[in-house]
Every structure is written in C-alpha cells, then in structure tokens.
Design an enzyme around this catalytic site. Structure first.
Site, PDB file in Angstrom:
ATOM      1  N   HIS A 108      -6.607   3.133   0.599  1.00  0.00           N
ATOM      2  CA  HIS A 108      -6.330   3.287  -0.828  1.00  0.00           C
ATOM      3  C   HIS A 108      -6.495   4.756  -1.224  1.00  0.00           C
ATOM      4  CE1 HIS A 108      -6.059   2.084  -5.015  1.00  0.00           C
ATOM      5  NE2 HIS A 108      -7.033   2.946  -5.246  1.00  0.00           N
ATOM      6  N   ASP A 144      -9.182  -3.918  -4.523  1.00  0.00           N
ATOM      7  CA  ASP A 144      -9.798  -2.675  -4.023  1.00  0.00           C
ATOM      8  C   ASP A 144     -11.318  -2.643  -4.242  1.00  0.00           C
ATOM      9  OD1 ASP A 144      -7.233  -1.787  -3.300  1.00  0.00           O
ATOM     10  OD2 ASP A 144      -6.881  -1.005  -5.305  1.00  0.00           O
TER      11      ASP A 144
HETATM   12  C1  GAR Z   1      -0.812   5.213   0.713  1.00  0.00           C
HETATM   13  O1  GAR Z   1      -1.286   6.377   0.056  1.00  0.00           O
HETATM   14  C2  GAR Z   1      -1.751   4.061   0.447  1.00  0.00           C
HETATM   15  O2  GAR Z   1      -3.082   4.428   0.318  1.00  0.00           O
HETATM   16  C3  GAR Z   1      -1.214   3.546  -0.867  1.00  0.00           C
HETATM   17  O3  GAR Z   1       0.168   3.589  -0.715  1.00  0.00           O
HETATM   18  C4  GAR Z   1       0.490   4.716   0.087  1.00  0.00           C
HETATM   19  C5  GAR Z   1       1.503   4.297   1.124  1.00  0.00           C
HETATM   20  O4  GAR Z   1       2.066   5.406   1.738  1.00  0.00           O
HETATM   21  N1  GAR Z   1      -1.720   2.228  -1.142  1.00  0.00           N
HETATM   22  C6  GAR Z   1      -2.078   1.822  -2.358  1.00  0.00           C
HETATM   23  O5  GAR Z   1      -1.943   2.489  -3.352  1.00  0.00           O
HETATM   24  C7  GAR Z   1      -2.656   0.421  -2.396  1.00  0.00           C
HETATM   25  N2  GAR Z   1      -3.316   0.179  -3.639  1.00  0.00           N
HETATM   26  P1  GAR Z   1       2.946   5.262   3.038  1.00  0.00           P
HETATM   27  O6  GAR Z   1       3.923   4.091   2.797  1.00  0.00           O
HETATM   28  O7  GAR Z   1       3.661   6.561   3.169  1.00  0.00           O
HETATM   29  O8  GAR Z   1       2.013   4.988   4.188  1.00  0.00           O
END
Ligand code: GAR
Length: 196
Positions: A108, A144
C-alpha cells in the site's frame, strides 16, 4: 522455495519487479500464476514471463461473495504458499480473507495507518504531508488495517503531482516488496506471529 500467486488490477510494475527478481534462480520465491479482477494491462508482464494468468471479473457475478469464491477457486488451484496483492484494488470479503490468512499480504502506498484506501497518494498530498511511503501488511477484514510487516519512507517534494509522487513511491515499494517476500521465504518473517 516459497510459491506465490500475485493479484493485480493495473499496470503491474510491482508484479514486473517480482517476476524479474524470481528470474534469478537464487531468489527464494516462485510465482505460479497472476490473477486480476479485470483485463489489466499488467497481465502482459506475466504473459511475457510465461506465467499463467486468470481474470475473475465482479461484473460476471451477482454478488461479491460469489465473485470472491470463484477468485479463491482460481487461486487455490495453484495451491500457493502466499498470495500477494500488488495493486489489487477490490475489497475482499471476510470469508476470502479467512481462507488465506495470514498468507495474504498487500502493498500500500502510504505509511499506514495514515491514508488507507484507494487514493493514498492523493490523500497524502491533500493533507500536506511532507513524508509518506509504503507499507506491506498482512490482509485482515478491514481496509488496509492488518498487521504491518515492513515500511519505508518517501519524502514529499514541493509542487509534486500525484503521479510523480506515486512513481517515486513505487521505486521504493518494488524494492521493499521483493525484500519482504524473500524474507518470508527465508523464514526471517513469520506471518503467523505478527500482531495488528
Ligand atoms: C501500488 O503503488 C500499490 O501500492 C497500490 O497500487 C499501485 C499499483 O501499482 N495499491 C493500492 O493503492 C491498494 N490500496 P502497479 O500496478 O504499478 O504495481
């Protein structure tokens, strides 16, 4: 060797980093399959690495419980030691969490308990935070709220956009995620003993 299924919803840069790390035979984690709730662009990374993918879309089911049961079926087919939510943006119901807990972790983009939810980076900027970061935690029934495994800080730069800040967080996040899953595989982190 620890086996894992990774779930994504978006571009999958964290997934990509895990796949690249797992390409080294000394890395103690093997990715068995990658799942999503939609036709996420990030699934292409799995296909490039020859890793099977599955999509279970909530719109094909009449309720969240039926959807998550099918998602769970797809995961359990692979019988993984660990399930990694790497940018998976759907809330999972308690019965899904209970079936996998504590071997279900999430990454997160904030220093939890600050800024939970789907817009952590936007919320940090709106709040005027000067420091934010990333948290990797065990998933529990809340959003979370589960026991934290690892955190890393990222300073917020003046006049930074949400996208710019999120991209800088992701650089740190990818390293932390790789290290954390490796530490779980090596027994340096015991998910059963972590407290919320
Ligand atoms: C990441 O930063 C992850 O932490 C976030 O989505 C992004 C996905 O990036 N997740 C959340 O916000 C969950 N609440 P990616 O698809 O490039 O790995």
């Amino acid at each position: 060797m620890l086996s894992a299924v990774v779930l994504i919803s978006g571009s999958g840069s964290n997934l990509r980093a895990l796949l690249e790390a797992a390409g080294d035979p000394r890395f103690p984690v093997r990715i068995l399959a990658v799942g999503s709730d939609q036709a996420a662009t990030g699934l292409e990374h799995a296909e490039l690495f020859g890793i099977p993918t599955f999509v279970v879309s909530p719109s094909s089911f009449s309720n969240s419980s039926e959807w998550s049961a099918m998602l769970l079926n797809n995961i359990q087919f692979w019988n993984p030691d660990l399930v990694v939510l790497a940018g998976f943006m759907k809330i999972l119901p308690p019965e899904f969490v209970a079936a996998l807990s504590p071997n279900l972790i999430n990454t997160h983009p904030s220093l939890l308990p600050k800024y939970p939810g789907a817009h952590a980076v936007r919320d940090a900027l709106a709040d005027g935070a000067t420091v934010t970061g990333v948290t990797i935690h065990v998933v529990d029934e809340g959003v979370d709220t589960g026991p934290q495994i690892a955190q890393a800080e990222v300073a917020v730069l003046p006049d930074e956009t949400e996208h710019e800040l999120h991209e800088r967080i992701k650089v740190v996040e990818r390293e932390l995620l790789i290290k954390t899953v490796a530490d779980i595989a090596k027994g340096r982190i015991d998910l059963k003993t972590l407290k919320g």
